[in-house]
Every structure is written in C-alpha cells, then in structure tokens.
Scaffold this active site. Structure first.
Site, PDB file in Angstrom:
ATOM      1  N   ARG A 170      -2.207  -6.196  52.396  1.00  0.00           N
ATOM      2  CA  ARG A 170      -1.377  -5.921  51.169  1.00  0.00           C
ATOM      3  C   ARG A 170      -1.007  -6.913  50.244  1.00  0.00           C
ATOM      4  NH1 ARG A 170       2.500  -0.979  52.873  1.00  0.00           N
ATOM      5  NH2 ARG A 170       2.309  -0.466  50.776  1.00  0.00           N
ATOM      6  N   ARG A 198      12.045   5.934  57.811  1.00  0.00           N
ATOM      7  CA  ARG A 198      12.076   5.253  56.636  1.00  0.00           C
ATOM      8  C   ARG A 198      11.945   6.344  55.466  1.00  0.00           C
ATOM      9  NH1 ARG A 198       8.749  -0.118  56.550  1.00  0.00           N
ATOM     10  NH2 ARG A 198       9.367   0.205  54.716  1.00  0.00           N
TER      11      ARG A 198
HETATM   12  N1  EPU Z   1      -3.568  -4.637  46.333  1.00  0.00           N
HETATM   13  C1  EPU Z   1      -4.047  -5.707  45.994  1.00  0.00           C
HETATM   14  N2  EPU Z   1      -3.261  -6.748  45.294  1.00  0.00           N
HETATM   15  C2  EPU Z   1      -2.178  -6.288  44.770  1.00  0.00           C
HETATM   16  C3  EPU Z   1      -1.770  -5.076  45.045  1.00  0.00           C
HETATM   17  C4  EPU Z   1      -2.451  -4.257  45.737  1.00  0.00           C
HETATM   18  O1  EPU Z   1      -5.243  -5.902  46.536  1.00  0.00           O
HETATM   19  O2  EPU Z   1      -1.633  -7.272  44.122  1.00  0.00           O
HETATM   20  C5  EPU Z   1      -4.489  -3.651  46.908  1.00  0.00           C
HETATM   21  C6  EPU Z   1      -3.749  -3.056  48.192  1.00  0.00           C
HETATM   22  O3  EPU Z   1      -3.904  -3.982  49.039  1.00  0.00           O
HETATM   23  C7  EPU Z   1      -4.358  -1.726  48.584  1.00  0.00           C
HETATM   24  C8  EPU Z   1      -4.495  -1.295  46.997  1.00  0.00           C
HETATM   25  O4  EPU Z   1      -4.592  -2.317  46.268  1.00  0.00           O
HETATM   26  O5  EPU Z   1      -5.780  -1.965  49.218  1.00  0.00           O
HETATM   27  C9  EPU Z   1      -3.489  -0.277  46.696  1.00  0.00           C
HETATM   28  O6  EPU Z   1      -2.411  -0.854  46.883  1.00  0.00           O
HETATM   29  P1  EPU Z   1      -0.897  -0.316  46.087  1.00  0.00           P
HETATM   30  O7  EPU Z   1      -0.512  -1.684  45.600  1.00  0.00           O
HETATM   31  O8  EPU Z   1      -1.150   0.855  45.265  1.00  0.00           O
HETATM   32  O9  EPU Z   1       0.149   0.316  47.446  1.00  0.00           O
HETATM   33  P2  EPU Z   1       1.611  -0.310  47.239  1.00  0.00           P
HETATM   34  O10 EPU Z   1       2.245  -0.210  46.017  1.00  0.00           O
HETATM   35  O11 EPU Z   1       1.849  -1.433  47.997  1.00  0.00           O
HETATM   36  C10 EPU Z   1       2.513   2.269  47.361  1.00  0.00           C
HETATM   37  C11 EPU Z   1       3.258   2.943  48.373  1.00  0.00           C
HETATM   38  C12 EPU Z   1       2.418   3.285  49.694  1.00  0.00           C
HETATM   39  C13 EPU Z   1       1.239   4.063  49.215  1.00  0.00           C
HETATM   40  C14 EPU Z   1       0.498   3.222  47.999  1.00  0.00           C
HETATM   41  C15 EPU Z   1      -0.776   4.005  47.790  1.00  0.00           C
HETATM   42  C16 EPU Z   1       5.449   2.476  47.450  1.00  0.00           C
HETATM   43  C17 EPU Z   1       6.890   1.821  48.169  1.00  0.00           C
HETATM   44  N3  EPU Z   1       4.498   2.384  48.488  1.00  0.00           N
HETATM   45  O12 EPU Z   1       2.144   1.126  48.125  1.00  0.00           O
HETATM   46  O13 EPU Z   1       3.297   4.195  50.199  1.00  0.00           O
HETATM   47  O14 EPU Z   1       0.494   3.952  50.463  1.00  0.00           O
HETATM   48  O15 EPU Z   1       1.150   2.820  47.024  1.00  0.00           O
HETATM   49  O16 EPU Z   1      -0.567   5.178  47.298  1.00  0.00           O
HETATM   50  O17 EPU Z   1       5.377   3.197  46.698  1.00  0.00           O
HETATM   51  C18 EPU Z   1       4.091   5.107  52.280  1.00  0.00           C
HETATM   52  O18 EPU Z   1       4.866   5.703  51.626  1.00  0.00           O
HETATM   53  O19 EPU Z   1       4.021   5.501  53.580  1.00  0.00           O
HETATM   54  C19 EPU Z   1       3.251   4.126  51.842  1.00  0.00           C
HETATM   55  C20 EPU Z   1       2.783   3.026  52.489  1.00  0.00           C
END
Ligand code: EPU
Length: 419
Positions: free
Chosen positions: A113, A398
């Site tokens: 992540r 959580r």
């Molecule tokens: N990614 C990158 N670089 C970045 C950002 C993301 O490579 O700078 C990649 C991540 O590693 C991943 C993909 O992009 O492979 C998508 O990640 P995203 O950034 O969308 O996830 P997130 O914002 O960290 C949120 C939710 C997660 C949910 C994901 C996907 C929140 C607080 N968290 O995470 O929720 O799984 O979007 O829908 O909004 C959960 O609720 O259990 C949870 C993990």
C-alpha cells in the site's frame, strides 16, 4: 450504519474548514475514534451533540468538528501506525497551512500500500516533498499550491481524496483524471461543495476543482456503508434467513448486485412503516441454492475488494468450482488459511483463490488478520456446525458498528469473550 470509509474521508476533509462542521450518522467504530484522536492532537475541538438525536434519530452519532484553531501540522507515527487513513490529513493540512509533516504509513496485513500517487499529485501542484525519518515533509510554494492537470496511474481512493482536498484551496483549476468513483468520493465532494468548494465530476473518471480562498462549515449526512450492507446480506443468505436492511436502497448494492444475483443472494427493495413514516429498506434472503461463480475484484463500480473475503462463504457452500481474483491488494487472502481450518477447500495461486465448493464448514478456533477477513470468519462461524471462536476480533471493531447486537437481534448467538 454510516460508511466507515466515507466517515474517515469526511473527518479528514473537515481540516480544510475554518468554521465548525457537523457530520450526522458517523458509525461508532474504532477507526472513527482513531481519526478523532488525530484531529484532537492537531488542535481540533470535537464534540458530540446528544440533543440533536431527537431530530436525526436514535442511531445517529452527531459529531461537530471545529478546526478553526489547528495548531499542529504533524500527524505523528503513533496515529498513522494505528490507522493508515491518518494520511488523509496530508492534503488538507498542506493546502490550508502551506506545510505538513505526516508519518509515512507502512504496509499492512493486506499489502504494501504505497502512497506514491499522493506524493506525485502534490508535486504536480508544486509542493516540495521530502521523506525524512519516516515522515512525508511537504511544503507548498509561497502563496499556496498551484492547480494542475494530473492523471492518477490507478484509480486510488485515498490518492483521489488527498488530491481533491489539496486542490480545493489551491490557486487556479485542478483536473484530476482516472480518479476513484466510490460513493465516499462523491460524498466528500458534496460535503466540500456545501462548505464552499467548487468541485465537479465526482463519481466520474475526471474531477475538476476550481480553487477557492477559504471553506466555511456545514451539516452533512454520512452515506450508508455499502460494505456493511453487503456483509449482512451475505449473512442473511448463508443462514437461509430473511433480513430487512434499513438505511439503504438498491443503489447501495449497485457495484455487486449482479454477482449476488448470479450466486443466489436475493435483494429486493421494500417499503416499511417507521412510526407512521413510509421508508425504503432492502430485504436480503437466499434466492436459490448457491451457484459457483468466478469473481474479479476491481475499482468501483467493479466488485469491491472489501467484500471479497465475505463472498467466499457462499462460494464455499456452492456445489462446484469458483475462482476469486483479487486485483487490488497482493496479500488479501489471509482468511483462506483460516477458512481451510474450518473445512473449506481453497487453493491460492498468486491473485487467484480457487474454491472447490460444496463442503460443510465445521467450527474451529480461528484468527482474524484484518477487518474484512474477520467478517468472513464470523460469517463462516454462523454456518459452521458447532461453536467457533474468533481471536483478535479488535479488527472487526474497526469497521462494524454493534455487530453482535445486530446479528444477535436476527437470531445469531455471538458472545464477546474478554480473556
Ligand atoms: N496504490 C498505489 N499507490 C498509491 C495509492 C494506491 O500503488 O499512492 C495502489 C494500492 O497499493 C492498491 C490500489 O492502488 O493496490 C488501490 O488502493 P487505494 O489507494 O484505492 O486504497 P486505499 O485508499 O488505501 C481504500 C479503503 C480500503 C479499500 C480500498 C479499495 C479507506 C480508508 N480505505 O483504501 O478499505 O479496500 O480503498 O477500495 O477508504 C477496508 O475498509 O477494509 C479497507 C481496506
């Protein structure tokens, strides 16, 4: 309940506002408390107004956040290590105050992540970014961030949220392309617009933000949690129950209703009488014997990765072979080993989990590894023969409000054991 991921984004976005904001319907879950702690550490005043419950209903958590006196621009490691979403304050702090220092979140149980898209987007807006001692140290140029045209390499939820907030108080216009389209992105844009921002296109692939000088405050209702709703719909179907899910409608399920239909999880919008008021709810039930199905997780409106673990339970019960492909996180199959201890037949090859369905689950003592994995283990325990014990249920707390009460009210027998 209100959506956890919308709630987190809205609370962090409130840092942009110079006047108090009120969020109605935040879920009472641990992640909201962690975000509250972080905001308090930055100098926010946070209050809960119980007198408003009469107006908004008994389930409402009504939080007023006053960020007019933020006096610290650092999100400490202690907060970020507990909850990655702490990084959501980076964009708001940087654009409003010209600088921010936010601990770099490490990886977590579901994957590495990284936050490189957030940083690249902020650099495109002329921010200077350094990584020092595990912290992101960001500075805006004299006079503030500049609007930019930035294409996200992948539709990341958190990067979209951080960059959208940064652009709200930047000079000029920002165009963000290939953005995430989740309902929480739309909610955040609606919230910010209500506070005086100028954002259009949220919910589509391109968001345009015309920067404004200052944001005021507003009252905003947090949308319902579509992952929680899906989890309970699965719970109803796998136990052959028939459950009324309130505070949601068929749109809540739009990113996965087609998969539920194929597998045999029934959803039907119904009207019900709520103290003389006609309201809409969704009835969840088992439509037919579960059918095996190949499922790919994807960015919204693809099948949500946050329901992947839970969806495995009806597929374990379905007679035949199903394949679940996880396309977002590289390590989001931790629940499979635990489910196999309960009798499931699953092979994991890279991003594919191959499920040989038709097995009867048996009770066991199992271990939670993350929020959604815990939900899957709980669902498996509901159908397993015998009494199961799930360790480390703090993961569940959580993101699921009052889960024991909700399931026990529908006839489940859950007991929290403190050891
Ligand atoms: N990614 C990158 N670089 C970045 C950002 C993301 O490579 O700078 C990649 C991540 O590693 C991943 C993909 O992009 O492979 C998508 O990640 P995203 O950034 O969308 O996830 P997130 O914002 O960290 C949120 C939710 C997660 C949910 C994901 C996907 C929140 C607080 N968290 O995470 O929720 O799984 O979007 O829908 O909004 C959960 O609720 O259990 C949870 C993990």
């Amino acid at each position: 309940s209100g959506s956890k991921n919308a709630g987190l984004a809205l609370m962090a976005a409130s840092v942009l506002c110079s006047k108090p904001t009120t969020l109605i319907g935040l879920p009472n879950v641990k992640d909201m408390f962690s975000m509250t702690q972080l905001l308090l550490d930055l100098g926010a005043k946070v209050s809960f107004d119980a007198t408003q419950i009469e107006k908004y209903g008994p389930d409402c958590s009504l939080m007023t956040i006053d960020n007019s006196n933020i006096n610290k621009l650092v999100a400490e490691y202690d907060f970020v290590k507990k909850m990655r979403a702490s990084v959501f304050v980076l964009g708001p702090l940087l654009t409003r105050f010209g600088e921010a220092k936010v601990s770099l979140p490490g990886g977590c149980a579901i994957g590495v992540r990284p936050v490189d898209f957030h940083l690249r987007g902020l650099e495109a807006m002329d921010a200077k970014i350094e990584i020092t001692d595990g912290y992101i140290v960001a500075k805006a140029p004299e006079g503030g961030l500049k609007g930019a045209d930035f294409t996200l390499p992948m539709a990341s939820v958190s990067a979209t949220e951080n960059l959208m907030s940064a652009a709200v108080l930047a000079n000029g216009t920002t165009i963000l392309r290939n953005v995430a389209k989740e309902p929480h992105i739309v909610a955040m844009a609606d919230f910010l617009n209500k506070c005086g921002a100028d954002i259009s296109g949220a919910g589509t692939e391109t968001i345009t933000i015309h920067g404004v000088k200052e944001l005021g405050g507003c009252k905003f209702i947090v949308p319902e949690d579509y992952v929680e709703a899906g989890t309970y719909a699965i719970a109803a179907a796998i136990t052959d129950g028939d459950v009324l899910l309130k505070n949601c409608n068929m749109k809540t399920f739009e990113s996965y209703a087609d998969v539920f239909e194929k597998v045999g999880i029934g959803l039907e919008e119904v009207k019900y009488d709520d103290n003389g008021e006609n309201k809409v709810a969704v009835r969840a039930f088992k439509r037919h014997e579960f059918t095996p199905c190949d499922i790919q997780t994807g960015v919204y409106p693809g099948f949500p990765t946050d329901l992947q673990a839970q969806m495995m339970i009806p597929l374990i019960m379905a007679n035949g072979r199903s394949v679940i492909t996880e396309n977002l996180f590289e390590n989001r199959f931790m629940h499979t080993a635990e489910l196999m201890r309960m009798g499931a037949k699953i092979e994991v090859h890279g991003g594919d989990a191959i499920i040989s369905g038709g097995t009867k689950l048996k009770s066991a003592e199992v271990m939670s590894t993350d929020l959604r994995a815990s939900a899957a283990l709980l669902l498996a325990s509901l159908v397993a023969e015998g009494k199961s014990k799930i360790d480390r249920v703090y993961h569940l707390d959580r993101g699921y409000e009052n889960i024991e009460m909700k399931l026990n009210n529908c006839g489940a027998k859950l007991e929290r054991v403190v050891e």
